[in-house]
Write an enzyme that holds these catalytic residues in place. Structure first.
Site, mmCIF file in Angstrom:
data_model
loop_
_atom_site.group_PDB
_atom_site.id
_atom_site.type_symbol
_atom_site.label_atom_id
_atom_site.label_comp_id
_atom_site.label_asym_id
_atom_site.label_seq_id
_atom_site.Cartn_x
_atom_site.Cartn_y
_atom_site.Cartn_z
ATOM 1 N N SER A 155 44.950 52.068 37.115
ATOM 2 C CA SER A 155 44.687 50.641 37.310
ATOM 3 C C SER A 155 45.764 49.807 36.614
ATOM 4 C CB SER A 155 43.272 50.315 36.818
ATOM 5 O OG SER A 155 42.857 49.040 37.270
ATOM 6 N N ASP A 231 37.287 52.015 46.682
ATOM 7 C CA ASP A 231 37.671 51.270 45.482
ATOM 8 C C ASP A 231 37.409 49.784 45.706
ATOM 9 O OD1 ASP A 231 39.166 49.864 43.464
ATOM 10 O OD2 ASP A 231 40.338 51.680 43.134
ATOM 11 N N HIS A 265 36.889 53.476 41.922
ATOM 12 C CA HIS A 265 37.891 53.168 40.892
ATOM 13 C C HIS A 265 37.585 53.856 39.559
ATOM 14 C CE1 HIS A 265 41.267 50.527 39.762
ATOM 15 N NE2 HIS A 265 40.666 50.283 38.614
#
Length: 291
Positions: A155, A231, A265
């Site tokens: 991320s 995600d 995610h």
């Protein structure tokens, strides 16, 4: 670039893991002008000889602990003979007003850049910390091969890994990312932090946007990126992997972008594919040593 001086880190706790050991450390950072923390996994091979280094940069709200606790990476670092190093995601407790008010700015949200505006610039120098100070500290205090370094992240940390490698191909010989913020200049997260840390001129942001950097960088070694089709941050327009993919294609940068069906995610996603990423790095860093 900030010139930094290192000091011996303080070990706070240590655990046996896959015949190696995980340690959690702190030290005074000259780059960030405050105490910084990091974690190190030393694989069993490090007991008898120096080993390559693989840095992991975590995402928003994380600390130096998340990756070591949640990713299940130690078994694969032991398998391939890599030392894992995971720094904290920002300076903390600096006294900057508002530092702890937002989850996506300030504490836990250093974005791996060097801030240039007040009040952040006195401490938020994470780019210099990751590229210069931390590698020097690791080389001086652990049994490593300093010229064999790779970097990956998740991320915000995926963004950090990409920019650090693209700007420093001579330092980071391999790079990969999980669900990176691939074009921060075009995302709500990126626009918020880039303007806060660097000021309002978008031209100053390009040095920390992988989709801009890759157009001029000469990395040329393969990049691996995994994203999940479920995600939520891709759906929200925060990651933009397609923008980075198109930029790589434009300049012929080798990229494998895998959209993993059904994954989100989370660290469940990361743990599922972490061996693939460690193998990706080991193919470059460990060749001739442990494979």
């Amino acid at each position: 670039m900030v010139k930094v001086m290192s000091e011996s880190p303080k070990l706070h706790k240590e655990y046996a893991s896959f015949d190696g050991k995980v340690g959690f450390y702190s030290h005074h950072s000259s780059a960030c002008n405050t105490e910084m923390k990091f974690a190190v996994y030393q694989p069993p091979q490090a007991k008898s000889q120096p080993v390559p280094i693989l840095y992991f940069l975590s995402g928003l709200t994380c600390t130096e602990e998340n990756f070591m606790i949640k990713a299940g990476a130690q078994q694969f670092a032991a398998k391939y003979g890599l030392m894992l190093v995971a720094p904290d995601t920002s300076p903390r407790n600096t006294g900057i007003p508002g530092e702890d008010e937002a989850w996506d700015l300030g504490s836990g949200a250093g974005f791996y850049l060097n801030a240039t505006v007040e009040p952040w610039k006195a401490h938020y120098q994470m780019y210099s910390y990751v590229v210069d100070e931390l590698p020097k500290l690791i080389a001086e205090n652990f049994p490593v091969i300093p010229e064999k370094q790779g970097i990956f992240g998740h991320s915000m940390g995926g963004h950090g890994a990409l920019i650090c490698a693209l700007r420093n191909p001579h330092i980071f010989l391999s790079v990969s990312a999980f669900a990176p913020i691939g074009a921060p200049m075009r995302t709500p997260w990126g626009q918020k932090v880039l303007s806060s840390y660097l000021g309002d001129n978008p031209e100053d942001w390009r040095a920390y946007d992988a989709s801009e950097l890759v157009l001029e960088a000469k990395y040329n070694r393969p990049i691996l990126i995994d994203c999940g089709t479920e995600d939520q941050f891709i759906a929200d327009g925060q990651l933009l992997p397609d923008v980075f993919r198109d930029a790589c294609a434009k300049v012929g940068q080798p990229l494998t972008l895998r959209m993993q069906e059904g994954y989100d995610h989370s660290y469940y996603f990361l743990a599922t594919f972490v061996e693939d990423h460690i193998r990706h790095h080991a193919a470059v860093l460990s060749e001739g040593y442990f494979i």
